[in-house]
Write a protein that holds these residues in place. Sequence first.
Motif, PDB file in Angstrom:
ATOM      1  N   GLY A  85       0.820  -1.206   0.000  1.00 24.16           N
ATOM      2  CA  GLY A  85       0.000   0.000   0.000  1.00 24.16           C
ATOM      3  C   GLY A  85       0.852   1.254   0.000  1.00 24.16           C
ATOM      4  N   ASP A  86       0.185   2.388   0.070  1.00 28.19           N
ATOM      5  CA  ASP A  86       0.836   3.685   0.011  1.00 28.19           C
ATOM      6  C   ASP A  86       1.526   3.984   1.351  1.00 28.19           C
ATOM      7  N   PRO A  87       2.850   4.103   1.351  1.00 29.15           N
ATOM      8  CA  PRO A  87       3.555   4.392   2.600  1.00 29.15           C
ATOM      9  C   PRO A  87       3.124   5.709   3.248  1.00 29.15           C
ATOM     10  N   ARG A  88       2.712   6.679   2.448  1.00 31.02           N
ATOM     11  CA  ARG A  88       2.266   7.953   3.034  1.00 31.02           C
ATOM     12  C   ARG A  88       1.027   7.747   3.896  1.00 31.02           C
ATOM     13  N   TYR A  89       0.174   6.799   3.535  1.00 27.51           N
ATOM     14  CA  TYR A  89      -1.032   6.522   4.311  1.00 27.51           C
ATOM     15  C   TYR A  89      -0.735   5.587   5.491  1.00 27.51           C
ATOM     16  N   TYR A  90      -0.094   4.475   5.214  1.00 26.73           N
ATOM     17  CA  TYR A  90       0.053   3.437   6.235  1.00 26.73           C
ATOM     18  C   TYR A  90       1.123   3.729   7.280  1.00 26.73           C
ATOM     19  N   SER A  91       2.006   4.679   7.039  1.00 33.03           N
ATOM     20  CA  SER A  91       3.009   5.015   8.057  1.00 33.03           C
ATOM     21  C   SER A  91       2.340   5.522   9.332  1.00 33.03           C
ATOM     22  N   PHE A 102       0.063   4.267  10.895  1.00 33.40           N
ATOM     23  CA  PHE A 102      -0.289   3.112  11.721  1.00 33.40           C
ATOM     24  C   PHE A 102       0.948   2.358  12.201  1.00 33.40           C
ATOM     25  N   GLY A 103       2.127   2.925  11.953  1.00 32.90           N
ATOM     26  CA  GLY A 103       3.368   2.290  12.389  1.00 32.90           C
ATOM     27  C   GLY A 103       4.000   1.372  11.361  1.00 32.90           C
ATOM     28  N   PHE A 104       3.465   1.348  10.147  1.00 34.93           N
ATOM     29  CA  PHE A 104       4.081   0.539   9.095  1.00 34.93           C
ATOM     30  C   PHE A 104       5.341   1.237   8.596  1.00 34.93           C
ATOM     31  N   ARG A 105       6.344   0.410   8.277  1.00 33.06           N
ATOM     32  CA  ARG A 105       7.582   0.884   7.668  1.00 33.06           C
ATOM     33  C   ARG A 105       7.876  -0.001   6.469  1.00 33.06           C
ATOM     34  N   LEU A 106       8.715   0.490   5.591  1.00 32.86           N
ATOM     35  CA  LEU A 106       9.070  -0.339   4.445  1.00 32.86           C
ATOM     36  C   LEU A 106       9.626  -1.667   4.943  1.00 32.86           C
ATOM     37  N   PRO A 111       8.825  -0.573  -3.182  1.00 34.13           N
ATOM     38  CA  PRO A 111       8.570   0.782  -2.673  1.00 34.13           C
ATOM     39  C   PRO A 111       7.238   0.932  -1.927  1.00 34.13           C
ATOM     40  N   HIS A 112       6.365  -0.073  -2.039  1.00 32.69           N
ATOM     41  CA  HIS A 112       5.041  -0.012  -1.406  1.00 32.69           C
ATOM     42  C   HIS A 112       4.795  -1.176  -0.455  1.00 32.69           C
ATOM     43  N   PHE A 113       5.796  -2.016  -0.268  1.00 28.47           N
ATOM     44  CA  PHE A 113       5.654  -3.217   0.534  1.00 28.47           C
ATOM     45  C   PHE A 113       6.096  -2.903   1.953  1.00 28.47           C
ATOM     46  N   GLN A 114       5.181  -3.067   2.938  1.00 29.37           N
ATOM     47  CA  GLN A 114       5.420  -2.569   4.279  1.00 29.37           C
ATOM     48  C   GLN A 114       5.146  -3.616   5.350  1.00 29.37           C
ATOM     49  N   ALA A 115       5.690  -3.359   6.532  1.00 32.20           N
ATOM     50  CA  ALA A 115       5.524  -4.273   7.658  1.00 32.20           C
ATOM     51  C   ALA A 115       5.292  -3.471   8.937  1.00 32.20           C
ATOM     52  N   ARG A 116       4.462  -4.027   9.787  1.00 36.95           N
ATOM     53  CA  ARG A 116       4.276  -3.527  11.158  1.00 36.95           C
ATOM     54  C   ARG A 116       4.610  -4.700  12.067  1.00 36.95           C
ATOM     55  N   LEU A 117       5.675  -4.564  12.826  1.00 39.55           N
ATOM     56  CA  LEU A 117       6.151  -5.660  13.661  1.00 39.55           C
ATOM     57  C   LEU A 117       5.628  -5.530  15.085  1.00 39.55           C
ATOM     58  N   PHE A 118       5.260  -6.678  15.662  1.00 36.39           N
ATOM     59  CA  PHE A 118       4.860  -6.770  17.062  1.00 36.39           C
ATOM     60  C   PHE A 118       5.824  -7.658  17.842  1.00 36.39           C
ATOM     61  N   GLY A 119       6.675  -8.349  17.140  1.00 36.21           N
ATOM     62  CA  GLY A 119       7.632  -9.260  17.757  1.00 36.21           C
ATOM     63  C   GLY A 119       8.791  -9.486  16.811  1.00 36.21           C
ATOM     64  N   ASP A 120       9.627 -10.429  17.167  1.00 36.64           N
ATOM     65  CA  ASP A 120      10.777 -10.748  16.325  1.00 36.64           C
ATOM     66  C   ASP A 120      10.334 -11.539  15.106  1.00 36.64           C
ATOM     67  N   VAL A 121      10.833 -11.127  13.959  1.00 36.37           N
ATOM     68  CA  VAL A 121      10.632 -11.880  12.725  1.00 36.37           C
ATOM     69  C   VAL A 121      11.968 -11.948  12.005  1.00 36.37           C
ATOM     70  N   PRO A 122      12.180 -13.010  11.277  1.00 33.59           N
ATOM     71  CA  PRO A 122      13.436 -13.105  10.533  1.00 33.59           C
ATOM     72  C   PRO A 122      13.378 -12.265   9.261  1.00 33.59           C
ATOM     73  N   ALA A 123      14.538 -11.943   8.751  1.00 34.72           N
ATOM     74  CA  ALA A 123      14.601 -11.413   7.399  1.00 34.72           C
ATOM     75  C   ALA A 123      14.247 -12.563   6.465  1.00 34.72           C
ATOM     76  N   GLY A 124      13.665 -12.239   5.326  1.00 36.74           N
ATOM     77  CA  GLY A 124      13.351 -13.293   4.373  1.00 36.74           C
ATOM     78  C   GLY A 124      12.228 -12.910   3.445  1.00 36.74           C
TER      79      GLY A 124
END
Length: 159
Positions: free
Chosen positions: A108-114, A116-120, A135-148
């Motif tokens: 989604g659009d990073p300008r909108y979802y940021s 809510f705590g989303f980051r690229l 450029p539009h793929f985002q994550a909101r973390l609540f715990g540890d996740v691996p890279a991948g």
Amino acid sequence: MLIRRETPADIDAIRAVTDLAFKNGPEATLIDWLRADEGWIPEFSLVEDEVLGHVVCTRGYIDEVPVLGLGPIAVHPSHQRVGIGSALVHAVLGAAEARGERAVILLGDPRYYSRFGFRLASEFGITPPVSAWAPHFQARLFGDVPAGAFRYAEPFNRL
């Protein structure tokens, strides 16, 4: 504004709102496919009480670690920009955190979802299924996740 879980009586209204919001794109069909998929989690299919909006999160994975994929999210065009979408996102993120989910991933659009705590997702080493989405793929973390590599529930592959 009341946000609640979807009920069977809401399915037609969800389909109608999704078709209007996405101009009859494949998203309403995707939601039907997701309901029949093992990645469906009923607690994460939420509606605004009058079904003027809908959000869903389904089981996704970063490599083999379970996380959530958010989407589609739809708001009736005549009710957009009045806070329904924001309320839905806040509610589903709260539900995800309360349930102990590690992360929510979305396109989604990073300008909108940021807000809510989303980051690229790339900041966390999480890669999208399609590299052009980065450029539009985002994550909101609540715990540890691996890279991948992230993968959505199987029905997304049918689009």
